[in-house]
Design a protein around this motif. Structure first.
Motif, PDB file in Angstrom:
ATOM      1  N   GLY A 292       0.806  -1.398  -0.158  1.00  0.00           N
ATOM      2  CA  GLY A 292       0.125   0.014  -0.114  1.00  0.00           C
ATOM      3  C   GLY A 292       0.715   1.324   0.104  1.00  0.00           C
ATOM      4  O   GLY A 292       0.343   2.319   0.160  1.00  0.00           O
TER       5      GLY A 292
ATOM      6  N   THR B 133       0.118  -6.249   5.943  1.00  0.00           N
ATOM      7  CA  THR B 133      -0.664  -5.694   4.997  1.00  0.00           C
ATOM      8  C   THR B 133      -1.338  -6.602   4.160  1.00  0.00           C
ATOM      9  O   THR B 133      -0.605  -7.954   3.847  1.00  0.00           O
TER      10      THR B 133
ATOM     11  N   LYS C 198      -3.261  -6.719   0.259  1.00  0.00           N
ATOM     12  CA  LYS C 198      -3.826  -5.980  -0.810  1.00  0.00           C
ATOM     13  C   LYS C 198      -4.348  -6.986  -1.780  1.00  0.00           C
ATOM     14  O   LYS C 198      -3.368  -7.801  -2.458  1.00  0.00           O
TER      15      LYS C 198
END
Ligand code: SF4
Ligand code: SF4
Lengths: 189, 295
Positions: free
Chosen positions: A82, B74, B76
């Motif tokens: 991100g 994370t 994604k």
């Protein structure tokens, strides 16, 4: 040219590059380097020299190239952390704190717009001079161009010069069929 | 310009070996756990390790290796790399569990519940398929890279991964005396024969497809078949990695050579592994050396 004014809505920044006016002086490249304090080996924008036709109908054009701030940016969708993201004003930005330097985004960008910062290891690129925009000034390359190649503005403002130009028939978006939806429009001579 | 170095090639290769070995181990166990016991255990013992070495390489290819943990905080869903990081994490965990399961069957002799073991195997099967596929999808989803941007890449790398897994198993088995009345040999050679045939087919389809694609894809093909990567491609991959092991497998099947010939298996497995590494290197480099022509 006036500095970008913010209309009521949040802006959607875009640029037009008129290659018919470009003389290849590289003032924009120098201004970009200066503004972003880049080392000599790293570039956010470049001017490609293209030759076409055959003698005697032979010609040459200069094609300024940089991050196209794509509306469907492959660099953002491939980024695993991100770090690369799309801002609401259309700017594709990088959170350098989150960038692990996997270089996937560099390989995904069809415009060769991204480069590694050799000192710190993160990836960086043109950010439409967001800091200058914040202070109601134009991006460094736009302000510095001596022949007025670059027009910058807010697509959400229907009266802006860029809105009119972007809607005109003479502009093209480079690499359009890769479905990147660039925010930079070109007039190609 | 080259951004992904040979560390990434090694990583893709090691992931392929691990995934392939585990896939064959589980599959062989489902087919006939008694007959193919040595395939099952050898595959299970190999699976966790190559990928661990590969992960270290992967981390060192990052410009900021110290931040690699961000991959694991994370998720994604649009990023094949992020999905892959999670697949690899789960795969490593399950491959270690599977390793221990086999170890305990052989040495520890603890009691296990059959349903739990089967569940692990099924999850393992899904995970090794995912690992073997994702390494190709990582490349094939980039429109900016015409040499990679074809659905053939994941297929080719998947088949190659299973071949590499089989070669790794066969290589290890060369060091154990034969006690299987030829079953294992037949399994390995049949597997080799079928898979190498498929790989050859995939390669031909891939090359023709690339050659008939865009101008930049054709430039990439030129680099591979007649340019700077051609020696690696023709000698390293086609000859050493595919044709020679294929002939060896065909020869052994045709002559019904059921006795274990460690030296022949050894060389042919080594060749197949070399080819598996080289084909990934060629693909990684060719994709990076060429870019979509925009204007
Ligand atoms: S030009 Fe490249 S770096 Fe810029 S937004 Fe598009 S894909 Fe990303
Ligand atoms: S190099 Fe950085 S910005 Fe680019 S994909 Fe990797 S983590 Fe994201």
């Amino acid at each position: 040219m006036s500095a970008p004014v913010k209309s009521g809505k949040s802006p959607k920044w875009a640029m037009l590059i008129d290659t018919t006016k470009c003389v290849g002086c590289l003032a924009c490249v120098a201004a970009c380097h200066n503004q972003n304090e880049l080392p000599v080996t790293e570039f956010f924008n470049r001017v490609e020299e293209q030759e076409f036709g055959r003698f005697p109908n032979y010609n040459r054009r200069f094609l300024p190239m940089q991050c196209q701030h794509c509306d469907n940016p492959p660099c953002v969708s491939v980024c695993p952390t991100g770090a690369s993201y799309k801002r609401s004003d259309g700017i594709v930005a990088i959170d350098t704190q989150r960038c692990i330097g996997c270089k996937y985004c560099i390989l995904s960008c069809p415009y060769k717009a991204r480069t590694i910062n050799r000192e710190h290891g993160f990836v960086h690129k043109c950010g439409f001079c967001a800091v200058l925009l914040h202070n109601n000034a134009l991006p460094a390359c736009v302000g510095t161009c001596p022949t007025g190649v670059r027009v910058f503005g807010d697509l959400n403002d229907p009266n802006s010069e860029i809105s009119n130009l972007a809607a005109s028939k003479k502009v093209v978006q480079i690499g359009k069929d890769l479905n990147t939806k660039p925010s930079i429009y070109y007039i190609i001579g | 310009m080259i951004y992904w170095s040979s560390l990434i090639t090694f990583y893709l290769f090691s992931a392929g070996v691990s995934a392939g070995a585990m896939l064959l181990s589980i599959a062989a166990g489902f087919i006939d756990p008694v007959k193919y016991k040595r395939i099952v255990t050898t595959g299970a013992y190999i699976a966790p390790f190559p990928i661990m070495a590969g992960l270290i390489m992967l981390i060192f290819d990052l410009e900021r290796p110290g931040l690699f943990w961000l991959l694991l905080t994370t998720f994604k869903y649009k990023s094949i790399m992020s999905i892959g990081a999670w697949i690899i994490t789960f795969f490593s965990t399950v491959s270690i569990i599977y390793f221990i399961l086999n170890l305990q069957k052989d040495y520890l002799k603890l009691k296990t519940r059959a349903t739990a073991v089967n569940a692990i195997k099924i999850v393992g099967l899904i995970l090794c398929t995912s690992v073997a596929l994702y390494t190709g999808l990582l490349l094939s989803t980039l429109t900016a890279r015409p040499f990679w941007n074809t659905p053939m890449i994941p297929v080719l790398l998947f088949v190659s991964a299973v071949i590499d897994g089989l070669a790794a198993i066969s290589l290890v088995l060369c060091f154990k005396p034969d006690e299987d009345k030829g079953y294992i040999n037949t399994f390995i050679h049949t597997g080799d024969f079928v898979l190498l045939y498929l790989l050859l087919l995939c390669t031909v389809i891939f090359l023709i497809g690339i050659g008939k694609s865009t101008q930049s894809a054709a430039i990439a093909l030129g680099i591979v078949t007649s340019g700077q990567l051609s020696a690696l491609f023709w000698v390293g991959f086609v000859a050493v990695g595919v044709v020679i092991p294929f002939i060896a497998a065909a020869y052994k099947l045709c002559t019904k050579m059921r006795v274990h010939t460690p030296w022949l298996n050894f060389i042919s497995a080594l060749f197949a592994l070399t080819g598996g590494y080289i084909v990934r290197g060629v693909i990684i480099d060719a994709g990076q050396l060429t870019q979509a022509i925009l204007f």
